[in-house]
Design an enzyme around this catalytic site. Structure first.
Site, PDB file in Angstrom:
ATOM      1  N   ASP A  31       0.861  -1.198   0.000  1.00  0.00           N
ATOM      2  CA  ASP A  31       0.000   0.000   0.000  1.00  0.00           C
ATOM      3  C   ASP A  31       0.891   1.240   0.000  1.00  0.00           C
ATOM      4  OD1 ASP A  31      -2.240  -1.600   0.224  1.00  0.00           O
ATOM      5  OD2 ASP A  31      -2.684  -1.070   2.305  1.00  0.00           O
ATOM      6  N   ARG A  74      -1.311  -1.000  -8.425  1.00  0.00           N
ATOM      7  CA  ARG A  74      -2.670  -0.561  -8.083  1.00  0.00           C
ATOM      8  C   ARG A  74      -2.678   0.966  -8.241  1.00  0.00           C
ATOM      9  NH1 ARG A  74      -3.747  -0.947  -2.078  1.00  0.00           N
ATOM     10  NH2 ARG A  74      -4.127  -3.161  -2.397  1.00  0.00           N
ATOM     11  N   LYS A 112      -6.737   7.302  -6.428  1.00  0.00           N
ATOM     12  CA  LYS A 112      -6.716   8.771  -6.449  1.00  0.00           C
ATOM     13  C   LYS A 112      -5.774   9.295  -5.359  1.00  0.00           C
ATOM     14  CE  LYS A 112     -11.381   9.323  -8.279  1.00  0.00           C
ATOM     15  NZ  LYS A 112     -12.683   9.988  -8.132  1.00  0.00           N
ATOM     16  N   GLY A 113      -5.755   8.630  -4.202  1.00  0.00           N
ATOM     17  CA  GLY A 113      -4.899   9.074  -3.093  1.00  0.00           C
ATOM     18  C   GLY A 113      -5.739   9.473  -1.901  1.00  0.00           C
ATOM     19  N   ARG A 153     -12.881   5.713   7.376  1.00  0.00           N
ATOM     20  CA  ARG A 153     -13.845   5.518   6.277  1.00  0.00           C
ATOM     21  C   ARG A 153     -15.058   6.437   6.479  1.00  0.00           C
ATOM     22  NH1 ARG A 153      -9.976   3.074   5.270  1.00  0.00           N
ATOM     23  NH2 ARG A 153      -9.631   5.078   4.320  1.00  0.00           N
TER      24      ARG A 153
HETATM   25  P1  FDA Z   1     -14.202   9.358  -4.794  1.00  0.00           P
HETATM   26  O1  FDA Z   1     -14.203   9.312  -3.313  1.00  0.00           O
HETATM   27  O2  FDA Z   1     -13.425  10.394  -5.518  1.00  0.00           O
HETATM   28  O3  FDA Z   1     -15.699   9.398  -5.263  1.00  0.00           O
HETATM   29  C1  FDA Z   1     -16.057   9.690  -6.602  1.00  0.00           C
HETATM   30  C2  FDA Z   1     -17.534   9.444  -6.785  1.00  0.00           C
HETATM   31  O4  FDA Z   1     -17.798   8.019  -6.718  1.00  0.00           O
HETATM   32  C3  FDA Z   1     -18.422  10.051  -5.681  1.00  0.00           C
HETATM   33  O5  FDA Z   1     -18.699  11.379  -5.943  1.00  0.00           O
HETATM   34  C4  FDA Z   1     -19.651   9.146  -5.757  1.00  0.00           C
HETATM   35  O6  FDA Z   1     -20.460   9.522  -6.846  1.00  0.00           O
HETATM   36  C5  FDA Z   1     -19.038   7.781  -6.053  1.00  0.00           C
HETATM   37  N1  FDA Z   1     -18.787   7.028  -4.807  1.00  0.00           N
HETATM   38  C6  FDA Z   1     -17.615   6.943  -4.143  1.00  0.00           C
HETATM   39  N2  FDA Z   1     -17.749   6.151  -3.061  1.00  0.00           N
HETATM   40  C7  FDA Z   1     -19.022   5.732  -3.036  1.00  0.00           C
HETATM   41  C8  FDA Z   1     -19.784   4.895  -2.160  1.00  0.00           C
HETATM   42  N3  FDA Z   1     -19.239   4.333  -1.081  1.00  0.00           N
HETATM   43  N4  FDA Z   1     -21.086   4.695  -2.454  1.00  0.00           N
HETATM   44  C9  FDA Z   1     -21.670   5.278  -3.535  1.00  0.00           C
HETATM   45  N5  FDA Z   1     -21.005   6.078  -4.408  1.00  0.00           N
HETATM   46  C10 FDA Z   1     -19.701   6.307  -4.154  1.00  0.00           C
HETATM   47  N6  FDA Z   1      -5.183   5.286  -1.091  1.00  0.00           N
HETATM   48  C11 FDA Z   1      -3.873   5.480  -0.851  1.00  0.00           C
HETATM   49  O7  FDA Z   1      -3.440   6.624  -0.689  1.00  0.00           O
HETATM   50  N7  FDA Z   1      -3.028   4.395  -0.774  1.00  0.00           N
HETATM   51  C12 FDA Z   1      -3.457   3.128  -0.976  1.00  0.00           C
HETATM   52  O8  FDA Z   1      -2.661   2.198  -0.917  1.00  0.00           O
HETATM   53  C13 FDA Z   1      -4.839   2.924  -1.251  1.00  0.00           C
HETATM   54  N8  FDA Z   1      -5.350   1.667  -1.451  1.00  0.00           N
HETATM   55  C14 FDA Z   1      -6.678   1.516  -1.820  1.00  0.00           C
HETATM   56  C15 FDA Z   1      -7.181   0.249  -2.124  1.00  0.00           C
HETATM   57  C16 FDA Z   1      -8.495   0.093  -2.559  1.00  0.00           C
HETATM   58  C17 FDA Z   1      -9.013  -1.258  -2.920  1.00  0.00           C
HETATM   59  C18 FDA Z   1      -9.345   1.244  -2.687  1.00  0.00           C
HETATM   60  C19 FDA Z   1     -10.748   1.120  -3.184  1.00  0.00           C
HETATM   61  C20 FDA Z   1      -8.859   2.486  -2.350  1.00  0.00           C
HETATM   62  C21 FDA Z   1      -7.538   2.635  -1.902  1.00  0.00           C
HETATM   63  N9  FDA Z   1      -7.038   3.892  -1.549  1.00  0.00           N
HETATM   64  C22 FDA Z   1      -5.703   4.047  -1.298  1.00  0.00           C
HETATM   65  C23 FDA Z   1      -7.984   5.043  -1.343  1.00  0.00           C
HETATM   66  C24 FDA Z   1      -8.101   5.929  -2.567  1.00  0.00           C
HETATM   67  O9  FDA Z   1      -6.896   6.651  -2.745  1.00  0.00           O
HETATM   68  C25 FDA Z   1      -9.266   6.924  -2.424  1.00  0.00           C
HETATM   69  O10 FDA Z   1      -9.020   7.766  -1.338  1.00  0.00           O
HETATM   70  C26 FDA Z   1     -10.619   6.298  -2.202  1.00  0.00           C
HETATM   71  O11 FDA Z   1     -10.797   5.149  -2.986  1.00  0.00           O
HETATM   72  C27 FDA Z   1     -11.732   7.314  -2.542  1.00  0.00           C
HETATM   73  O12 FDA Z   1     -11.690   7.666  -3.914  1.00  0.00           O
HETATM   74  P2  FDA Z   1     -12.584   6.958  -5.043  1.00  0.00           P
HETATM   75  O13 FDA Z   1     -11.720   6.828  -6.260  1.00  0.00           O
HETATM   76  O14 FDA Z   1     -13.123   5.666  -4.548  1.00  0.00           O
HETATM   77  O15 FDA Z   1     -13.774   7.912  -5.377  1.00  0.00           O
END
Ligand code: FDA
Length: 310
Positions: free
Chosen positions: A135, A183, A186-187, A288
């Site tokens: 990670d 992997r 976004k961060g 979370r």
């Molecule tokens: P974001 O939070 O930008 O959401 C975009 C849109 O998606 C929202 O506006 C909504 O419409 C929809 N959405 C998002 N979540 C939803 C929900 N729960 N229900 C319904 N709609 C939703 N980070 C890091 O820095 N180091 C790491 O090693 C990892 N590892 C990692 C593993 C895995 C498997 C995941 C899924 C994530 C990570 N992350 C991570 C976290 C990652 O960097 C990021 O902060 C989160 O995934 C949030 O960004 P998203 O891309 O999911 O969408």
């Protein structure tokens, strides 16, 4: 709701850092709906969850939750636990690899010591024909992580890491890591405007940019997001560029967007669920909630509304 979002985020971040709550939570069972997103406090319960997810067509990665460690003893204990987890995965025959955080394995104590611990974990995974994902943590640890990865990659091919699209350096890192299983996310950390994009649109644009770049270089790409718009773009891009479904996978956290996870499985995509478990569940759970205060209502009810629970 917009007005309340920021104070709620701060409130849950504050709770996540509370040492006394963290300590107390180790004695509790999983509370406040945490069992929806954490697969129990020990390996046995985690393996049970993974089996259930495998039956639904989802593959997994297990993460033994832990906080930063500052003693060699704790880091060695965490290393041993990772090895035990790999043993349990192999013994049970589940489809699952391992995710680790190097600050749990001594990264803040000494690079050499952490590298030694990583070698033991990655060697065990290799013996079982399994894979270890490192990670990515905050920017301070980014270069250190990539340096250790580079050394490990000279000895092993079953290890990869994570690149964060919000960092300015992400594009160059993708260039340097052609051929490595990555992997892409976004961060998740709060980073300075000196090193990271601050606007959502800029992060989203760079996210798509690095995903496309890594896919086009023929490298295995894990796209870890809950963002349905990003997922739709990636599906379109892969089809238009004849990128096979075997060259990439989507990843999501355990308990999040379960309907979407199952829908993607139905469409023939590989979905890897990131399954956290362990006694240190409290900090993970509060982070979370801080990330997405909309999750609070499901937590209080112990249910994810409109979402199937696998
Ligand atoms: P974001 O939070 O930008 O959401 C975009 C849109 O998606 C929202 O506006 C909504 O419409 C929809 N959405 C998002 N979540 C939803 C929900 N729960 N229900 C319904 N709609 C939703 N980070 C890091 O820095 N180091 C790491 O090693 C990892 N590892 C990692 C593993 C895995 C498997 C995941 C899924 C994530 C990570 N992350 C991570 C976290 C990652 O960097 C990021 O902060 C989160 O995934 C949030 O960004 P998203 O891309 O999911 O969408």
């Amino acid at each position: 709701m917009m007005g309340l979002e920021q104070p709620m985020k701060q409130f849950f971040m504050y709770l996540s850092k509370s040492k006394s709550m963290n300590k107390a939570a180790k004695r509790w069972g999983l509370k406040f709906g945490a069992s929806q997103v954490v697969a129990g406090k020990n390996i046995e319960s985690a393996i049970k969850v993974v089996k259930r997810l495998n039956e639904k067509g989802l593959v997994c990665t297990l993460d033994h939750l832990g906080e930063f460690v500052d003693s060699k003893e704790e880091a060695l204990e965490a290393t041993q636990y990772c090895i035990k987890t790999l043993d349990a995965i192999a013994e049970s025959g589940v489809k699952c690899n391992l995710s680790v955080k190097m600050t749990q394995l001594g990264l803040d104590i000494s690079d050499e010591f952490c590298l030694e611990n990583m070698r033991r974990i990655v060697q065990t995974a290799k013996d079982y024909d399994n894979f270890v994902r490192i990670d990515m943590e905050d920017f301070f640890h980014c270069q250190l992580t990539l340096d250790i990865l580079a050394i490990l990659r000279q000895e092993f091919d079953n290890v990869g890491t994570v690149i964060q699209a919000y960092l300015f350096r992400a594009d160059q890192d993708i260039e340097n890591l052609k051929g490595v299983s990555l992997r892409l996310v976004k961060g998740a950390y709060k980073e300075s405007p000196k090193v990271a994009f601050q606007e959502k649109q800029q992060v989203d644009d760079n996210y798509l940019n690095i995903i496309k770049k890594h896919l086009l270089s023929g490298s295995y790409t894990a796209i870890a997001t809950h963002d349905h718009e990003m997922i739709a773009e990636v599906k379109k891009f892969a089809e238009a560029n004849q990128i096979l479904k075997t060259q990439f996978e989507f990843q999501m956290l355990y308990g999040f967007r379960t309907n979407l996870q199952l829908e993607l499985v139905g469409g023939g995509y590989t979905i890897r669920v990131y399954v956290p478990f362990g006694q240190d569940w409290y900090g993970y759970f509060m982070r979370r909630l801080a990330e997405r205060p909309q999750n609070v209502s499901f937590a209080l009810r112990g249910l994810i509304s409109k979402e199937k629970s696998y």
